[in-house]
Write a protein that holds these residues in place. Structure first.
Motif, PDB file in Angstrom:
ATOM      1  N   PRO A  55       0.817  -1.224   0.000  1.00 30.83           N
ATOM      2  CA  PRO A  55       0.000   0.000   0.000  1.00 30.83           C
ATOM      3  C   PRO A  55       0.846   1.268   0.000  1.00 30.83           C
ATOM      4  O   PRO A  55       0.508   2.242  -0.671  1.00 30.83           O
ATOM      5  CB  PRO A  55      -0.798  -0.095   1.302  1.00 30.83           C
ATOM      6  N   ASP A  88       3.639   1.793  -1.315  1.00 25.92           N
ATOM      7  CA  ASP A  88       4.377   2.032  -2.551  1.00 25.92           C
ATOM      8  C   ASP A  88       3.454   2.302  -3.733  1.00 25.92           C
ATOM      9  O   ASP A  88       3.923   2.462  -4.859  1.00 25.92           O
ATOM     10  CB  ASP A  88       5.282   0.828  -2.869  1.00 25.92           C
ATOM     11  N   VAL A 115      -1.536   5.491  -5.097  1.00 24.42           N
ATOM     12  CA  VAL A 115      -2.955   5.502  -4.800  1.00 24.42           C
ATOM     13  C   VAL A 115      -3.139   6.041  -3.389  1.00 24.42           C
ATOM     14  O   VAL A 115      -2.380   5.692  -2.500  1.00 24.42           O
ATOM     15  CB  VAL A 115      -3.515   4.054  -4.839  1.00 24.42           C
ATOM     16  N   ASN A 116      -4.118   6.891  -3.192  1.00 23.97           N
ATOM     17  CA  ASN A 116      -4.456   7.292  -1.831  1.00 23.97           C
ATOM     18  C   ASN A 116      -5.940   7.136  -1.611  1.00 23.97           C
ATOM     19  O   ASN A 116      -6.717   7.084  -2.551  1.00 23.97           O
ATOM     20  CB  ASN A 116      -4.002   8.723  -1.544  1.00 23.97           C
ATOM     21  N   MET A 117      -6.297   7.042  -0.340  1.00 30.60           N
ATOM     22  CA  MET A 117      -7.668   6.699  -0.021  1.00 30.60           C
ATOM     23  C   MET A 117      -8.230   7.686   0.989  1.00 30.60           C
ATOM     24  O   MET A 117      -7.523   8.116   1.904  1.00 30.60           O
ATOM     25  CB  MET A 117      -7.682   5.289   0.570  1.00 30.60           C
TER      26      MET A 117
END
Lengths: 313, 374
Positions: free
Chosen positions: B84, B86, B89-91
């Motif tokens: 996650p 690396d 993408v972010n959430m």
């Protein structure tokens, strides 16, 4: 059905409106007053009296102000007390640090198991309490003896990594400070694990996921999120270990070295062998001030920091 | 704005590719052979009820779950085995997951902490993000000292600060009250447009999906039922599930009798009369189908109107919602039909087109009838 309700008594009215709440809140305070504050005042009073051949063995001065601080003066002037305090606090500090070092990973690991496994593991943490405290210490005495498998195993390990010229037949463990710390860490470890577990268990796992999502590796997540949020647990566990450890009497007298007296031993000796109750009381009061003073200062600053909004930007 | 977005989308087709991805938890198949392609700059919604697999799919994009089978590509890069931390993408978490011990500024800047950039750059980025979500005056506050809407914006700014290729939003408006939702919804679209980041939104709220997204995937039991623009999904559902899930709909079991001049005539026992529908490819005489009409496509009148489909009915119930009213009408066959009427005129209670127990005519165009294969 026609029966009329009795007019409520004045007590009943008071009880129903606010009384029950007052009683519930008052109960613990009454308990603390009767079993902590009053005895504390008695000890404080004794510490300000003089030693005497009477029964009980103390006497207040004949004329006003009836009390004196001679015992406290002696406390400061006699090197023995100072060394005992330092030794006790170092000992308790080392025990607390080791309990934290061992207990933190254990508490953290506990939170990662499924609920059913977790309950079994928690039981295992509490299980030693079901055996007598003294019995457990005697078990350690047996383990540390020169002919025990524990000592032999450790000796073999030691001999394996040291040159032959320094080879040992056994490791002298009994009656050393090492023995004291070892047994104290063993005995106090649950008091560190349980509050830490209670704190860590409440932490929101999505915070860890969020930190990981924002580019932090597992150790960085621990350092930035888990550790700062578990500070209250560390403090609670630390106090629960440090406070009793600093006054510990039984463990040092059973497995320790009598040439370095700890403060619990000093109080006990003053009280029973020297029959100097006032001096024993003074030593105990000084220990209390030494422990409670920093704690109150911490609470004070902590609550002040909490009240100021956004002060650590 | 819409055209601009469509153009952007065309440039980066296949920016995110999900290929035959499956994931099971024990014996429960959360995601079953899902394939999706999302374009660059798109605002894509995964819509479905709880347990439909939308959140699992999102978590697989973020890297919190590993697919049992299938592959995920983001900007051409295979995500298999990429942790996650690396991923580009972010959430934005449903609960926002703001760090309670850090300030607003600290939260927004956290994602940059381990990035290779100078302190000045880091400061600039945080300031930029604070401005984007209009939270500059609250930079020094802790999360518990700000409102729910502000917390949502902090979470958004924090997720955008790392300039991800893909932003995942888990029920972004779920925790906000109704008034705030509408406002935030447009703000979200605006920010998506300004930053050009690809958004994937997970939601169970069809209205949220319809207004936010330019494309929606409707999911059910781990399977994608239909992918399309909000209009396609609403006006041209391809299955009974999608038709039922999005909005409300009247359904009738029917059979196609004949097709003539682009009009299919259906035999429908529940209506007690034939039904006309616009003919569609793949629907031939003799087929058993489900005919469906949305409540707002049906008009209610006192006099018999001229229309493809006219039914007589009695008002069984009516609900007044202010801007519109919902009528429940009973046909002579006993079948209940819902029709909604927009209250275009300002009228008192006695001036409505129809009251309880009134006999009225219902009319709808053949083109409004959706044909669904059973």
């Amino acid at each position: 059905m026609m029966e009329r309700a009795l007019p409520p008594s004045r007590f009943g009215q008071w009880f129903n409106t606010s009384g029950w709440r007052t009683i519930i809140i008052a109960a613990p305070y009454l308990w603390l007053t009767a079993f902590f504050f009053l005895p504390f005042l008695i000890v404080l009073a004794i510490s300000l009296a003089s030693n005497a051949g009477t029964s009980p063995p103390f006497q207040f001065a004949a004329e006003a102000p009836y009390v004196h601080a001679d015992n406290f003066r002696r406390l400061i002037s006699d090197d023995l007390f100072f060394r005992a305090y330092i030794a006790s606090i170092l000992n308790a500090g080392l025990t607390t640090a080791l309990c934290l070092l061992i207990g933190y990973p254990m508490a953290l690991a506990l939170t990662r198991f499924s609920r059913s496994v977790r309950n079994i593991l928690l039981m295992l943490v509490i299980l030693p309490f079901w055996t007598s405290f003294l019995l457990r210490i005697y078990a350690w005495i047996g383990l540390m003896g020169a002919n025990s498998w524990f000592n032999k195993g450790l000796t073999a390990l030691y001999n394996l990594i040291t040159p032959d010229a320094y080879a040992l037949r056994f490791i002298p463990m009994m009656n050393t400070s090492f023995a004291v710390v070892l047994v104290m860490v063993y005995c106090y470890l649950p008091f560190m694990i349980l509050p830490l577990y209670a704190n860590l268990e409440k932490l929101d796992m999505t915070l860890n996921e969020a930190a990981m999502d924002l580019g932090s590796r597992p150790f960085q997540v621990f350092k930035d999120v888990t550790l700062p949020l578990s500070v209250p647990g560390i403090i609670a566990g630390g106090l629960l270990v440090f406070i009793p450890a600093s006054g510990e009497l039984v463990i040092p007298s059973l497995v320790g070295n009598s040439s370095t007296p700890l403060i619990g031993r000093v109080i006990s000796d003053q009280f029973s062998y020297a029959r100097d109750w006032p001096m024993a009381a003074a030593v105990a009061i000084a220990l209390l001030v030494l422990l409670v003073g920093p704690m109150m200062a911490y609470t004070h600053f902590e609550s002040r920091a909490q009240r100021r909004p956004g002060d650590d930007a | 704005m819409m055209e601009e977005r469509a153009r952007q989308a065309e440039d980066g087709a296949g920016f995110i590719r999900i290929e035959n991805v499956s994931k099971s938890f024990g014996s429960f198949k959360a995601v079953d052979e899902v394939s999706l392609s999302i374009s660059k700059g798109e605002l894509f919604a995964l819509l479905g009820g709880s347990g439909c697999g939308k959140t699992t799919l999102l978590r697989m994009l973020a890297g919190f779950e590993t697919p049992d089978a299938g592959r995920i590509f983001i900007d051409g890069q295979d995500m298999a085995g990429v942790a996650p931390y690396d991923r580009p993408v972010n959430m934005m978490f449903q609960s926002y997951a703001l760090f309670p011990h850090m300030t607003v500024e600290g939260n927004i800047g956290y994602g940059l902490k381990y990035e290779a950039m100078s302190d000045a750059e880091r400061k600039d980025r945080v300031r930029e993000m604070l401005e984007l979500v209009q939270l500059t005056p609250l930079a020094g506050r802790k999360p518990h000292q700000i409102s729910g809407g502000q917390r949502q914006r902090v979470a958004l700014a924090r997720a955008l600060a790392r300039q991800p290729k893909l932003l995942l939003l888990d029920e972004p408006l779920g925790a906000l009250d109704k008034k705030l939702r509408e406002h935030t919804q447009f703000e979200l679209m605006n920010i998506q447009y300004k930053t050009g980041v690809t958004f994937v939104v997970v939601t169970h709220d069809q209205e949220e999906a319809m207004t936010l997204a330019n494309r929606i995937a409707v999911m059910d039991k781990g399977v994608v039922r239909q992918i399309g623009s909000p209009t396609e999904i609403y006006e041209n559902p391809k299955s009974r599930f999608v038709a039922d899930f999005i909005g409300s709909i009247n359904r009738f079991a029917a059979a196609i009798v004949y097709v003539k001049d682009g009009i299919a005539v259906l035999d429908c026992a529940e209506l007690g009369q034939p039904l006309q529908a616009r003919a569609e490819d793949g629907f031939e005489p003799g087929m058993r189908v489900t005919a469906a009409v949305r409540p707002e496509k049906i008009t209610i009148s006192r006099e018999r109107p001229e229309a493809g489909n006219v039914l007589s009915a009695v008002v069984h119930d009516l609900g007044y919602f202010g801007k519109d009213s919902l009528y429940r009408l009973q046909l002579p066959t006993g079948k209940m039909i819902s029709a909604s009427v927009v209250n275009t005129r300002r009228a008192g209670e006695n001036e409505r087109i129809a009251q309880w127990d009134d006999a009225v005519f219902l009319a709808f165009d053949p083109a409004s009838v959706i044909l669904l294969r059973d």
